[in-house]
Each structure stands twice: as C-alpha cells, then as structure tokens.
Design a protein around this motif. Structure first.
Motif, PDB file in Angstrom:
ATOM      1  N   GLN A  91       0.827  -1.106  -0.038  1.00  0.00           N
ATOM      2  CA  GLN A  91      -0.108  -0.019   0.290  1.00  0.00           C
ATOM      3  C   GLN A  91       0.826   1.259  -0.235  1.00  0.00           C
ATOM      4  OE1 GLN A  91      -2.557  -0.127  -0.572  1.00  0.00           O
ATOM      5  NE2 GLN A  91      -2.943  -2.063  -0.071  1.00  0.00           N
ATOM      6  N   SER A  92       1.769   1.239  -0.224  1.00  0.00           N
ATOM      7  CA  SER A  92       2.929   1.983  -0.372  1.00  0.00           C
ATOM      8  C   SER A  92       2.721   3.204  -1.157  1.00  0.00           C
ATOM      9  CB  SER A  92       4.170   1.716  -0.212  1.00  0.00           C
ATOM     10  OG  SER A  92       4.857   1.228  -1.222  1.00  0.00           O
ATOM     11  N   TYR A  93       3.020   4.090  -1.856  1.00  0.00           N
ATOM     12  CA  TYR A  93       2.859   5.062  -2.605  1.00  0.00           C
ATOM     13  C   TYR A  93       3.772   4.277  -4.100  1.00  0.00           C
ATOM     14  CZ  TYR A  93      -1.883   7.649  -1.524  1.00  0.00           C
ATOM     15  OH  TYR A  93      -2.212   7.676  -0.824  1.00  0.00           O
TER      16      TYR A  93
ATOM     17  N   ILE B 203      -8.700   9.382   5.884  1.00  0.00           N
ATOM     18  CA  ILE B 203      -8.499   8.111   6.390  1.00  0.00           C
ATOM     19  C   ILE B 203      -9.325   6.972   6.008  1.00  0.00           C
ATOM     20  CG2 ILE B 203      -8.342   6.500   8.413  1.00  0.00           C
ATOM     21  CD1 ILE B 203      -6.947   9.179   9.996  1.00  0.00           C
ATOM     22  N   LYS B 204     -10.936   7.813   6.071  1.00  0.00           N
ATOM     23  CA  LYS B 204     -11.941   6.803   5.576  1.00  0.00           C
ATOM     24  C   LYS B 204     -12.066   6.384   4.188  1.00  0.00           C
ATOM     25  CE  LYS B 204     -15.656   8.068   9.524  1.00  0.00           C
ATOM     26  NZ  LYS B 204     -16.087   6.850   9.628  1.00  0.00           N
TER      27      LYS B 204
ATOM     28  N   ASN C 224      -9.308  -2.171   2.392  1.00  0.00           N
ATOM     29  CA  ASN C 224     -10.581  -3.110   2.236  1.00  0.00           C
ATOM     30  C   ASN C 224     -11.233  -2.519   3.904  1.00  0.00           C
ATOM     31  OD1 ASN C 224      -9.537  -5.190   0.594  1.00  0.00           O
ATOM     32  ND2 ASN C 224      -8.032  -6.060   2.589  1.00  0.00           N
ATOM     33  N   GLY C 225     -11.665  -1.290   3.572  1.00  0.00           N
ATOM     34  CA  GLY C 225     -12.211  -0.574   4.621  1.00  0.00           C
ATOM     35  C   GLY C 225     -11.738  -0.904   6.626  1.00  0.00           C
TER      36      GLY C 225
ATOM     37  N   GLU D 181      -9.456   0.948   8.950  1.00  0.00           N
ATOM     38  CA  GLU D 181      -9.353   2.425   8.916  1.00  0.00           C
ATOM     39  C   GLU D 181      -7.873   2.160  10.270  1.00  0.00           C
ATOM     40  OE1 GLU D 181     -12.513   5.795   9.843  1.00  0.00           O
ATOM     41  OE2 GLU D 181     -13.755   4.182   8.755  1.00  0.00           O
ATOM     42  N   ASP D 182      -8.578   1.033  10.522  1.00  0.00           N
ATOM     43  CA  ASP D 182      -6.888   1.009  11.712  1.00  0.00           C
ATOM     44  C   ASP D 182      -5.333   0.661  10.534  1.00  0.00           C
ATOM     45  OD1 ASP D 182      -8.627   1.311  14.294  1.00  0.00           O
ATOM     46  OD2 ASP D 182      -9.417  -0.954  14.326  1.00  0.00           O
ATOM     47  N   ALA D 183      -5.707  -0.345   9.154  1.00  0.00           N
ATOM     48  CA  ALA D 183      -4.539   0.175   8.432  1.00  0.00           C
ATOM     49  C   ALA D 183      -4.007   0.800   8.416  1.00  0.00           C
ATOM     50  CB  ALA D 183      -5.109  -0.732   8.137  1.00  0.00           C
ATOM     51  N   VAL D 184      -4.543   2.327   8.218  1.00  0.00           N
ATOM     52  CA  VAL D 184      -4.665   3.257   7.215  1.00  0.00           C
ATOM     53  C   VAL D 184      -3.814   3.915   7.818  1.00  0.00           C
ATOM     54  CG1 VAL D 184      -4.979   5.397   5.955  1.00  0.00           C
ATOM     55  CG2 VAL D 184      -6.659   3.215   5.959  1.00  0.00           C
TER      56      VAL D 184
END
Length: 245
Positions: A78-80, A160-161, A169-170, A172-175
């Motif tokens: 998920q890194s840019y 974040i949302k 995958n929805g 928010e804690d992983a963001v």
C-alpha cells in the motif's frame, strides 16, 4: 484556469494522458510531478498503452511524487512507491534512478528537507493532481498554509475513511495516520498543473476550487492563483458548477 468537462472518466483520462505524453514528446527531459490514488490510474494506463504502441521515450524523464505514508517502506503493497511501479514505472522505460518518492520512515524532517532541496533544483514541468473530497491536494489538508513545503501531515478522518474504503479493505485501523507530502508552495512552483476529478463525491470540492473564494480551508482553491492550470472533470464531478466551461 482551463476547464474541460468530459463525458466520462475514460475520456477525461485519455485527455489528461495526452497532455502528459505531448509534454514528454516536446521535452524528453521533462520533470513530472506525479500523484497516486484511484484518480490517475486510468491516465497511467493510457500512458503505458501509448508507450507500448508508439514508443514514447521516458528514459531521460525525472519524476517526483507528491506524497508517501509515514511508516510504510517501498516494499509495502500500500506504499505509494509500490503503487507507482505497479501502475506506471514497471511498464515504461523510465530510469529507476530518476524516480523520486518522499521517504516516510526514519528521520522524517531530514527526509522532508532533502525532498525540498531536490525540488528546488528540479522544477516540475507539469504537476498531476487529484483532489480530495475535502479539497486537499497532495495530502495538504484543510488549513494548510499556502507557503508550506514538504512536511509531515496528520491525516483528517475523512481522508482516512476514503483511503480505507479504496485501498485498505475498509479497515481504517490499517491506514497510516500521517503522511509526508509536498507542500502547497512546492505544488504552486510547478510550471503547469493538471488536475483530474471524477464522480459526484468530488463535485463540492470541484465547485469550491473553481468558483469559490481562495481559502486555506479548501486547499485546491489556491490553484486559482497559478498561471497555467488545466482541470479535467467528468460530468458527475462538474454537476454543481454554475458557470459554462
């Protein structure tokens, strides 16, 4: 500001890709400012298609990305950094040594300083942008001062949302809750700006950017003060605009 209202996302992305491709053809040593997120994916797909079919040469092009999550290294899916190679860099002949993405680990202030120094020495020819539903550009959230340069950002709950829904995958804690982002002054220093926006969820931000007052509470509105901006939107993102474009 030049505004193009395209029939749909597909056509808008083709128009945007053509602008970047023409820039590279006219100047093989172009410095690109690049963006991530869902908005530019179709544009990148069109750049890849053109490269494969027409051989547009990126071997001397440099790129500087807008931002990176704090805490993720380039191997994280998920890194840019990873995003850019997946969607663009692995499929064109850009030199990996000419690719630059902010560093989100280690001494963050030192990383920000180094990125600012690099941008001073490498003025971006064309900066690609999306726009957040809250009007952010890069990760410059509402309230970011116009003179900001590359800095660490605390991400707003709305951002974040949005990113959880689109990429995590929805969850928010992983963001990551912070990012390193080019500042507004860095973005405004680009010779040209190309901004894309799609969908009804961006319509309010697009209206504020184009027809509202220039205010730090809607960071993209600062682009009204840039001398060379092209905005390409689909009909849904243009749905609240009152002027004819």
């Amino acid at each position: 500001m030049k505004v193009i209202v395209a029939e749909n996302r597909e056509i808008a992305s083709q128009e945007g890709a053509k602008i970047i491709i023409d820039q590279v053809k006219n100047n093989p040593e172009t410095i690109l400012g690049l963006a991530t997120g869902t908005t530019p994916i179709d544009l990148y797909n069109n750049m890849v298609k053109d490269h494969k079919e027409n051989g547009t040469d990126y071997s001397k092009v440099k790129s500087y990305n807008l931002d990176e999550y704090v805490g993720l290294d380039g191997t994280h899916p998920q890194s840019y950094y990873c995003f850019m190679f997946e969607h663009l860099f692995n499929h064109i002949n850009i030199n990996p040594e000419n690719v630059h993405v902010p560093v989100g680990k280690g001494d963050l202030q030192a990383a920000c300083n180094a990125y600012n120094d690099a941008l001073k020495q490498n003025q971006v020819d064309i900066q690609l942008l999306g726009i957040g539903s809250n009007g952010h550009i890069g990760f410059n959230e509402p309230g970011t001062p116009a003179d900001s340069v590359t800095h660490v950002v605390d991400l707003k709950e709305s951002t974040i949302k949005d990113n959880a829904r689109l990429f995590f995958n929805g969850d928010e804690d992983a963001v990551p809750k912070q990012a390193v982002s080019m500042g507004i002054a860095n973005i405004m220093n680009a010779k040209k700006v190309l901004l894309l926006a799609f969908g009804e969820g961006k319509a309010k931000a697009v209206k504020g950017m184009l027809e509202g007052e220039v205010t730090p509470e809607l960071p993209a509105s600062i682009l009204q003060n840039h001398p060379d901006v092209t905005v390409i939107v689909d009909k849904a993102a243009a749905s609240l605009l009152e002027k004819q474009y």
